[in-house]
Design a protein around this motif. Structure first.
Motif, PDB file in Angstrom:
ATOM      1  N   VAL A 190       0.857  -1.179   0.000  1.00 22.50           N
ATOM      2  CA  VAL A 190       0.000   0.000   0.000  1.00 22.50           C
ATOM      3  C   VAL A 190       0.896   1.233   0.000  1.00 22.50           C
ATOM      4  O   VAL A 190       1.887   1.291   0.732  1.00 22.50           O
ATOM      5  CB  VAL A 190      -0.925   0.017   1.238  1.00 22.50           C
ATOM      6  N   GLN A 191       0.548   2.181  -0.843  1.00 21.70           N
ATOM      7  CA  GLN A 191       1.376   3.372  -0.950  1.00 21.70           C
ATOM      8  C   GLN A 191       1.523   4.036   0.408  1.00 21.70           C
ATOM      9  O   GLN A 191       0.559   4.204   1.133  1.00 21.70           O
ATOM     10  CB  GLN A 191       0.767   4.336  -1.964  1.00 21.70           C
ATOM     11  N   GLY A 192       2.750   4.393   0.721  1.00 14.73           N
ATOM     12  CA  GLY A 192       3.023   4.995   2.014  1.00 14.73           C
ATOM     13  C   GLY A 192       3.752   4.033   2.942  1.00 14.73           C
ATOM     14  O   GLY A 192       4.334   4.448   3.932  1.00 14.73           O
ATOM     15  N   ASP A 197       7.351   4.725   3.568  1.00 11.47           N
ATOM     16  CA  ASP A 197       7.675   5.709   4.594  1.00 11.47           C
ATOM     17  C   ASP A 197       7.915   5.039   5.948  1.00 11.47           C
ATOM     18  O   ASP A 197       8.635   5.569   6.779  1.00 11.47           O
ATOM     19  CB  ASP A 197       6.540   6.720   4.739  1.00 11.47           C
ATOM     20  N   TYR A 212      -4.377  -1.699   6.375  1.00 16.36           N
ATOM     21  CA  TYR A 212      -4.001  -1.802   4.960  1.00 16.36           C
ATOM     22  C   TYR A 212      -4.795  -2.848   4.188  1.00 16.36           C
ATOM     23  O   TYR A 212      -4.493  -3.121   3.039  1.00 16.36           O
ATOM     24  CB  TYR A 212      -2.499  -2.075   4.844  1.00 16.36           C
ATOM     25  N   ASN A 242      -9.666  -0.373   4.443  1.00 21.16           N
ATOM     26  CA  ASN A 242      -8.874   0.187   5.541  1.00 21.16           C
ATOM     27  C   ASN A 242      -9.623   0.263   6.881  1.00 21.16           C
ATOM     28  O   ASN A 242      -9.703   1.331   7.485  1.00 21.16           O
ATOM     29  CB  ASN A 242      -8.391   1.599   5.188  1.00 21.16           C
ATOM     30  N   PHE A 287      -6.309  10.830   7.341  1.00 23.51           N
ATOM     31  CA  PHE A 287      -6.054   9.536   6.704  1.00 23.51           C
ATOM     32  C   PHE A 287      -4.552   9.265   6.578  1.00 23.51           C
ATOM     33  O   PHE A 287      -4.045   8.204   6.925  1.00 23.51           O
ATOM     34  CB  PHE A 287      -6.724   9.459   5.332  1.00 23.51           C
ATOM     35  N   ARG A 288      -3.840  10.265   6.087  1.00 20.65           N
ATOM     36  CA  ARG A 288      -2.396  10.097   5.916  1.00 20.65           C
ATOM     37  C   ARG A 288      -1.687   9.947   7.270  1.00 20.65           C
ATOM     38  O   ARG A 288      -0.713   9.219   7.385  1.00 20.65           O
ATOM     39  CB  ARG A 288      -1.835  11.282   5.131  1.00 20.65           C
ATOM     40  N   ASN A 299      -2.272   6.304   7.958  1.00 24.17           N
ATOM     41  CA  ASN A 299      -1.672   5.404   6.968  1.00 24.17           C
ATOM     42  C   ASN A 299      -0.141   5.421   7.051  1.00 24.17           C
ATOM     43  O   ASN A 299       0.502   4.389   6.902  1.00 24.17           O
ATOM     44  CB  ASN A 299      -2.116   5.812   5.567  1.00 24.17           C
ATOM     45  N   CYS A 300       0.435   6.588   7.279  1.00 19.25           N
ATOM     46  CA  CYS A 300       1.897   6.702   7.289  1.00 19.25           C
ATOM     47  C   CYS A 300       2.445   6.942   8.696  1.00 19.25           C
ATOM     48  O   CYS A 300       3.631   7.247   8.857  1.00 19.25           O
ATOM     49  CB  CYS A 300       2.363   7.814   6.363  1.00 19.25           C
ATOM     50  N   ARG A 322       5.127  11.369   7.326  1.00 18.73           N
ATOM     51  CA  ARG A 322       5.189  12.466   6.352  1.00 18.73           C
ATOM     52  C   ARG A 322       4.993  13.822   7.017  1.00 18.73           C
ATOM     53  O   ARG A 322       5.127  14.854   6.356  1.00 18.73           O
ATOM     54  CB  ARG A 322       4.116  12.268   5.267  1.00 18.73           C
TER      55      ARG A 322
END
Lengths: 349, 206
Positions: free
Chosen positions: A151-153, A156, A211, A215, A252-253, A256-257, A261
């Motif tokens: 999954v993207q992220g 990181d 993920y 989600n 969300f980010r 997720n990360c 970030r």
């Protein structure tokens, strides 16, 4: 003879192509991982250019040369120290050594944010050998976890492990960015990769439902986060609702990360120290930390209206934070956790 | 000044973020980070003697994030579906993205089909004719761009601005005569956005 040779070469290529077709999502992901790894660097350069462009004003953007001339003019209106910095920062490839020696005796305020990001930024993870470690770790993990896949992220999330474990293979006083990766024995790199892989796996084991399809983990964390804000800071909650800001849009980010970030790498590692020390750091305590960050900016957010709220939330000014601010946020989160951890269901009502 | 929401969607790494960055900062970053969840940017443009503020929702293209997208489509004035002209699969996905839009909005939204990466002409897998055919079939607007070279990016947003204003005027004209006839407020609101009531019933993710 030569015909045969070309034939032999061609077949594997076809097979390869077929395999690539089959595994398209994966190969895609790999490509993406690659891109993301080197992303930060150029992003920062872009910000530099953005800044310059703002200064150029909107008069005439016709020809590059005109732009340059105008840039020169504007440069004359700013301090000589800023000029020195801009001279370095304007380069297509920024000379990090020059920037370091300039920064040693202080960075002009206007350029601090940008310079910090570049100084902290890494050429190291763009090294092919290091890049390969990332690819292997993420690829093998995604093959072994088909319910989520890559999954993207996720890339990181590898970075904090990489920097921390990389320290084991260099001298204590050595700057990791200056290490010649080719001088590190292959075996050490393999060990490094294995350490990263297993610890990364262990971390994700605890939060895998972040993920998987739809989600659910992230949805739950954001739900808890919002409920808590509603309970603890009602004016802020009202303000967000009034301005049509949904938690899902900015948090969300964060989930997720895991804030990778949002924080600088130094501070992130400090944050993770605490997460590892907490029994359910990345799934439960993390939500209190996110709440705490939001409440930290409560007054500021309430001064903003409409789309400005979301613009602010999308790019919180926490990248430049020091440990002082982080400690305040962590202490608050900890207090809340002790008070409310077992009252979650109560909060939901 | 009028505000309009625009939602960008399409498969991963087709260049949604890059098109927006080219438009807002006149910049291109070959290593742009993958979008996680959604990003939000806004910019004012000047078209046909009017200022228009565009709120751009840059959604993540990866499959895992798709269940977030309907909520962004819900109140957009215009949707931009982006694909990569060097990637057939991303073109085929248009159908999926159209379904997502139509499930939320029916035909009550302007759709733009954008084929990105015209700088990679040698690797092209989708012809302009195909795009044209696909767009005409559904009555969508279409354009080919290159976020890398900037080709057609300004035109894209100019066209977006023009078609949004056009639609907005149409809606206002719909309201006007009814005001003259003293129709009830209820009817007016229904005319402004006939899908609004329906949407509320259908809300919910995945």
């Amino acid at each position: 003879m030569s015909k045969k040779k070309t034939k032999v070469e061609k077949i594997p290529e076809k097979v390869k192509e077929k395999e690539q077709e089959k595994e398209k999502p994966k190969s895609h992901s790999k490509k993406k991982i690659n891109q993301s790894l080197s992303g930060k660097k150029t992003k920062k350069k872009n910000e530099n250019e953005k800044e310059n462009k703002k200064k150029i004003t909107k008069k005439s953007k016709k020809i590059e040369k005109e732009k340059e001339k105008e840039k020169e003019k504007i440069k004359k209106t700013i301090s000589s120290r800023e000029q020195k910095f801009l001279k370095v920062l304007d380069q297509e490839i920024i000379e990090i050594e020059n920037l370091r020696s300039l920064s040693w005796s202080g960075i002009p305020k206007r350029l601090r944010s940008l310079t910090w990001k570049i100084l902290l930024d890494s050429k190291l993870i763009q090294n092919p050998k290091i890049n390969n470690i990332y690819k292997q770790v993420l690829y093998i993990w995604s093959v072994r976890h088909p319910a989520s896949g890559y999954v993207q992220g996720m890339n990181d999330l590898v970075t904090p492990f990489f920097y921390t474990f990389f320290q084991d293979y260099i001298k204590e006083e050595q700057d990791p960015e200056k290490v010649d990766v080719d001088k590190i024995p292959e075996e050490s790199l393999l060990n490094l990769e294995a350490d990263i892989y297993w610890c990364f796996t262990k971390l994700l084991d605890g939060i895998q439902d972040n993920y998987t399809f739809a989600n659910p983990g992230i949805q739950r964390m954001i739900f808890d986060m919002q409920n808590f804000i509603h309970h603890i800071d009602e004016p802020l909650h009202k303000h967000l609702i009034k301005n049509d800001v949904q938690f899902l849009q900015f948090a969300f980010r964060w989930m997720n990360c895991l804030l990778t970030r949002e924080f600088s790498s130094d501070l992130l590692v400090r944050l993770w120290d605490t997460y590892f020390a907490e029994s359910d750091g990345f799934a439960v305590f993390h939500v209190f930390v996110c709440d705490s960050i939001l409440v930290y900016f409560s007054k500021e957010i309430q001064k903003l209206s409409e789309q400005n709220v979301l613009v602010f939330l999308q790019k919180l000014p926490i990248y430049e934070w020091t440990e002082e601010e982080l400690k305040i946020v962590l202490a608050q989160a900890y207090t809340w956790k002790i008070q409310y951890e077992h009252a979650q269901s109560h909060l939901k009502n | 000044m009028e505000n309009f929401k625009i939602c960008f969607m399409g498969d991963q790494s087709v260049g949604k973020t890059s098109i927006i960055n080219r438009f807002i900062y006149d910049d291109f970053n070959i290593n742009s980070q993958s979008t996680v969840g959604v990003d939000f940017l806004s910019k004012t443009i000047f078209v046909e003697n009017e200022s228009v503020r565009l709120h751009l929702w840059d959604t993540a293209g990866q499959e895992r994030f798709r269940c977030l997208i309907p909520s962004y489509v819900r109140n957009s004035s215009l949707v931009v579906i982006v694909f990569d002209i060097t990637n057939k699969t991303s073109f085929k996905s248009i159908e999926f993205w159209m379904d997502t839009v139509q499930n939320e909005r029916g035909d009550d939204v302007i759709v733009f089909l954008v084929g990105n990466k015209t700088d990679l002409e040698d690797e092209r897998q989708v012809s302009l004719e195909k795009l044209e055919k696909e767009a005409n079939k559904n009555g969508f607007l279409y354009l080919e761009t290159s976020a890398k070279t900037g080709h057609n990016v300004k035109q894209l947003f100019r066209k977006i601005g023009i078609s949004i204003l056009k639609q907005n005027k149409k809606r206002k004209e719909l309201i006007k005569p009814e005001l003259d006839e003293n129709t009830s407020l209820m009817n007016i609101s229904l005319n402004i956005d006939p899908n609004k009531l329906k949407q509320k019933e259908e809300s919910g993710c995945c």
